[in-house]
Design a protein around this motif. Sequence first.
Motif, PDB file in Angstrom:
ATOM      1  N   SER A 199       2.803   2.318   2.082  1.00 33.82           N
ATOM      2  CA  SER A 199       3.241   3.038   3.512  1.00 33.82           C
ATOM      3  C   SER A 199       4.429   2.369   4.065  1.00 33.82           C
ATOM      4  O   SER A 199       5.000   1.425   3.532  1.00 33.82           O
ATOM      5  CB  SER A 199       2.207   2.501   4.451  1.00 33.82           C
ATOM      6  N   ASP A 212       0.674  -1.294  -0.127  1.00 34.38           N
ATOM      7  CA  ASP A 212      -0.052  -0.005   0.005  1.00 34.38           C
ATOM      8  C   ASP A 212       0.802   1.215   0.236  1.00 34.38           C
ATOM      9  O   ASP A 212       0.439   2.456   0.155  1.00 34.38           O
ATOM     10  CB  ASP A 212      -1.019  -0.024   1.255  1.00 34.38           C
ATOM     11  N   GLU A 227       5.765   6.045  -9.711  1.00 33.73           N
ATOM     12  CA  GLU A 227       4.723   7.022 -10.566  1.00 33.73           C
ATOM     13  C   GLU A 227       4.688   8.271  -9.757  1.00 33.73           C
ATOM     14  O   GLU A 227       4.352   8.245  -8.536  1.00 33.73           O
ATOM     15  CB  GLU A 227       3.530   6.182 -10.662  1.00 33.73           C
ATOM     16  N   ALA A 228       5.063   9.309 -10.587  1.00 36.98           N
ATOM     17  CA  ALA A 228       5.186  10.556  -9.785  1.00 36.98           C
ATOM     18  C   ALA A 228       3.789  11.283  -9.247  1.00 36.98           C
ATOM     19  O   ALA A 228       3.792  11.707  -8.159  1.00 36.98           O
ATOM     20  CB  ALA A 228       5.544  11.636 -10.747  1.00 36.98           C
ATOM     21  N   THR A 229       2.710  10.531  -9.838  1.00 44.31           N
ATOM     22  CA  THR A 229       1.308  11.090  -9.358  1.00 44.31           C
ATOM     23  C   THR A 229       1.073  10.360  -8.037  1.00 44.31           C
ATOM     24  O   THR A 229       0.030  10.509  -7.602  1.00 44.31           O
ATOM     25  CB  THR A 229       0.365  11.199 -10.457  1.00 44.31           C
ATOM     26  N   TRP A 230       1.547   9.363  -7.723  1.00 44.88           N
ATOM     27  CA  TRP A 230       1.243   8.492  -6.661  1.00 44.88           C
ATOM     28  C   TRP A 230       1.998   8.809  -5.393  1.00 44.88           C
ATOM     29  O   TRP A 230       2.720   7.666  -4.966  1.00 44.88           O
ATOM     30  CB  TRP A 230       1.402   7.071  -6.988  1.00 44.88           C
ATOM     31  N   GLY A 231       2.561   9.804  -5.048  1.00 43.74           N
ATOM     32  CA  GLY A 231       3.371   9.914  -3.813  1.00 43.74           C
ATOM     33  C   GLY A 231       2.645   9.324  -2.490  1.00 43.74           C
ATOM     34  O   GLY A 231       1.512   9.409  -2.257  1.00 43.74           O
ATOM     35  N   GLY A 232       3.631   8.796  -2.030  1.00 41.65           N
ATOM     36  CA  GLY A 232       3.239   7.793  -0.782  1.00 41.65           C
ATOM     37  C   GLY A 232       2.392   6.922  -0.748  1.00 41.65           C
ATOM     38  O   GLY A 232       1.490   6.654  -0.008  1.00 41.65           O
ATOM     39  N   LEU A 279       3.220   0.941  -8.822  1.00 45.50           N
ATOM     40  CA  LEU A 279       3.097   2.307  -9.172  1.00 45.50           C
ATOM     41  C   LEU A 279       4.070   3.134  -8.057  1.00 45.50           C
ATOM     42  O   LEU A 279       4.032   4.129  -7.584  1.00 45.50           O
ATOM     43  CB  LEU A 279       1.898   3.075  -8.765  1.00 45.50           C
ATOM     44  N   TYR A 334      -5.786   5.010  -2.268  1.00 43.39           N
ATOM     45  CA  TYR A 334      -4.816   4.448  -1.767  1.00 43.39           C
ATOM     46  C   TYR A 334      -4.283   2.986  -2.378  1.00 43.39           C
ATOM     47  O   TYR A 334      -5.126   2.424  -2.940  1.00 43.39           O
ATOM     48  CB  TYR A 334      -5.102   4.022  -0.343  1.00 43.39           C
ATOM     49  N   PHE A 376      -4.926  11.322  -5.154  1.00 41.81           N
ATOM     50  CA  PHE A 376      -6.246  11.981  -5.061  1.00 41.81           C
ATOM     51  C   PHE A 376      -7.194  11.271  -4.231  1.00 41.81           C
ATOM     52  O   PHE A 376      -8.327  10.972  -4.604  1.00 41.81           O
ATOM     53  CB  PHE A 376      -6.834  12.122  -6.366  1.00 41.81           C
ATOM     54  N   GLY A 377      -6.775  10.847  -3.004  1.00 41.46           N
ATOM     55  CA  GLY A 377      -7.487  10.547  -2.078  1.00 41.46           C
ATOM     56  C   GLY A 377      -7.732   8.844  -2.091  1.00 41.46           C
ATOM     57  O   GLY A 377      -8.362   8.159  -1.473  1.00 41.46           O
ATOM     58  N   THR A 381      -0.322   7.193  -2.605  1.00 43.70           N
ATOM     59  CA  THR A 381      -1.799   7.852  -2.526  1.00 43.70           C
ATOM     60  C   THR A 381      -2.029   8.645  -3.751  1.00 43.70           C
ATOM     61  O   THR A 381      -1.074   9.383  -4.333  1.00 43.70           O
ATOM     62  CB  THR A 381      -2.106   8.541  -1.438  1.00 43.70           C
TER      63      THR A 381
END
Lengths: 290, 469, 127
Positions: free
Chosen positions: C65, C63, C84-89, C81, C96, C93-94, C91
């Motif tokens: 974390s 996940d 993948e730059a848009t998946w920081g941490g 992912l 997981y 856009f809300g 997550t």
Amino acid sequence: MKDEKLCPVLDSKKKTVNKIIDLAISESKKTNKKINLIWLEACGCSGNIISLLNADDPDIIFFLENMVNLTYNNSLMRKEGERAFEVFLKTLETEFILVVEGAISTKENGFYNVIAKYNNKYITGMEAVKMAADKAKYVLSVGSCASYGGPSAARPNPSESISVPDFLDREVIRVPGCPCHPTWIIGTLAHIIYFDKPKLDEENRPVIFYGVTIHDRCERRSYFEKGLFAEKLGEKECMFKLGCRGPITRTVCPTMEWNSRHNWPIGDNTPCIGCAREGFPDSMEPFVRF
Amino acid sequence: MGKKIVINPITRISGFLEIEVEVEKNIIVNSSCSGMLFRGFEDMLKDRSPLDAIYFTERICGICSTAHAYASALALEDTLKVTPSFNDRLLREFIHGCEYLQNHIRHFYQYTLPEYVKGPDFSPLLTMDYYDYRLPDKLNKELAKHYIQSTKYSKSAHEMLAILGGKAPHNHGIFVGGVTVNIDSEKFIRIKSLLSSIKDFSKNIMLEDVYIISKYYSDYFKNGKGYGNFMSYGAFENYPYEDISYLKPKVFINGEFFNFDKSYISENIYNAWYTSDKLDINPTDENTKENINKKGAYSWIKAPRYYGYPMEVGPLARMWLSGEYTKGISTMDRTIARVLEVIKITEILEGILKKIELINTKQSKYEIPIKAKGNGLTDTTRGALGHWISIEDKKISNYTIITPTTWNLSPTDSKGLKGPVEKALIGTYIKDLKNPIEIGRIVRSFDPCVSCATHVISDKYKPIKIRLL
Amino acid sequence: MNLKFNEFSRLNYYRYMEMISVYPWEKNYYRNLYYKEYKKLYFKRFKNNNLKEFTLEELSYYDGSNGRDSYVAVDGIVYDLSLEATWGGGTHFGLYAGKDLTSQFKGCHQDMRSILDKLPKVGVIKE
């Protein structure tokens, strides 16, 4: 990293802002007639006007003395009560720019955000924005609440707040950020005052400040490319794995930095939380993920 | 029934406030304050990640965001059982101190000064002809110049904050476990030089200015007294060193000092739109339900009380409780205490700088407990601020915030006790009914921050009335 | 994830050395190294694509974390992912990571397969 000259384009981008502001300064000295400005605080935290007070070259005094004629602002104006609102009404008859900070609270016909009482009638933020926007030459939504709803419209949105562009059916220049960087506000206004409208992107944000993502110019980009990631706050590596929103947020934070260019969130070893992006704060959460 | 005067908006405060007073023979006999903004932050915080509370609660207020970050971090540390290292604690205290300086300087010059001084001559400050200005021209000119000068120093205070906290307002640097900044000599010397310039300004210019004003407006030593009950959750405390300690939690009721006990804090909902099985509720209770049709209620603000007493909080309360200023309780004393506190804080910050070591922050990964409760009480710029957090299923299940302005602007409780600001307004002599400047001056001396207080206040078609009978 | 980077940079390095080498035996040496490395990597992928099967429970471990990889399943295929730059941490856009997000993907990106094609595939969901 910060002081190195990376690329001529980058360098010129940094200077564009200064150039505009310099030109604004020289232009403003030539003409005495300043355009009127109404700065309305609606449903928000009044943090953008505080951020404006932190402006640096030009500072707030230069801004007020030479660039605009700020007629109405709840935080700074001397007059109070009905007399204050009279100034607002008077300004409506002139040529003026309208700046709105804070979202438009629509619940109970806007009565969750009352900004004045005039002739025994409550004037809501919604009503005042509508009144002024109909006559304003330009409308700027400053801050994330005004631009996208922001924290005021965070779920479950108890005050039923919406953004200014959603509320008005006219062109609104978005200058988001939570709070908005003072130079972005003054730079945009300078462009309007001395050159007409700045070049806007598809979300109506000035391209000079919102053209490139934070990730693209981040001082920690090399760590990302090498796959070196911070595991907790306070480390020097890329904070992507802690939930950094730099890759999806477009601002000039990395090159302009904050508070007279002293520091910025990533420089302070914390991830970007995407405060200038549509969807902040709900879609930008969690802000920090371990 | 006397003549009614309504002032809305009360400008030069943070947020929207309406004051309505009833005047008989030029004396205020009745008054009410209405918060004019509702956003509902406590509702929004439910079901969010607990660690997000720090950055999220900052957004309650633009002028004092650091205070919320600080209280929220304390509450989370209490909940997660985290203890920050000594150095990190000092740095966080320093960041909080910068917020004190910024607020006090801006409140004094940008919010208070235009009431007593003409100019500077640019809009929106162009002088109104009907104000009661008493300074001789030469002094007036000088003070107007200081208005302009002061913007540099309040900005410097935020610059110090940004050097350690990333940006201001809404800093990133305050977090669970202290701070995130790794202090080095370059940062150290930058804040040291900024601090010394602020100290010079506050000692040489600000202090003189407030004494000039108090000399020419000496009648303001006689109004705006209020209850004279003070409370503080403690500021710059728990240090073994004298030079960086300010005051421990304390209360002052009816002329006597008592130790502070947080279990005595309750919120009375008699006149508020909430229903519960009891009238006085504990901040951690989750069993209140909003009920806008509650009979007789007129406010979204619960009335916070300490052992049943309405308390005044803020710089004067702190200066009084710590024994630094005991000359009197009035509108002008409140303003003087605020300026004196600026000097006090700069001295404490200098002391902190002497003790800071150049070592990296001791941040670690934090595990969120499945179920826990905690609180963070601290004194901040405008007075006593408390955050209460409950976690369930690793998410925030309840978050209660009692801000300083809620204490000062609290409504009448079930015993009929009025809030401190209304109490301070009653009995005030108004010279010119057409220009009731006294009201604004008294209310502003409390430094109300309605953005903060009204995260829970609302307004229906009828304004919230805090009826004083 | 460091490993992957090293392998790729090693590949590039061998290619480069092969190119700039003057002597044929040197060229040959680097070419051999290159193919050896390439084979290793190729089979690893092959293995991943065919053999790794995830139950939804196993998937939920990834996940994002605590520095773990972030895996997301769309239409039965598990994608990585983590970078993948848009998946920081982990997550986005809300949303997981560690879940089957087929409907969410289709809700936002319609049928933009091109997004998925660019992502590294790590396995399939066990029926």
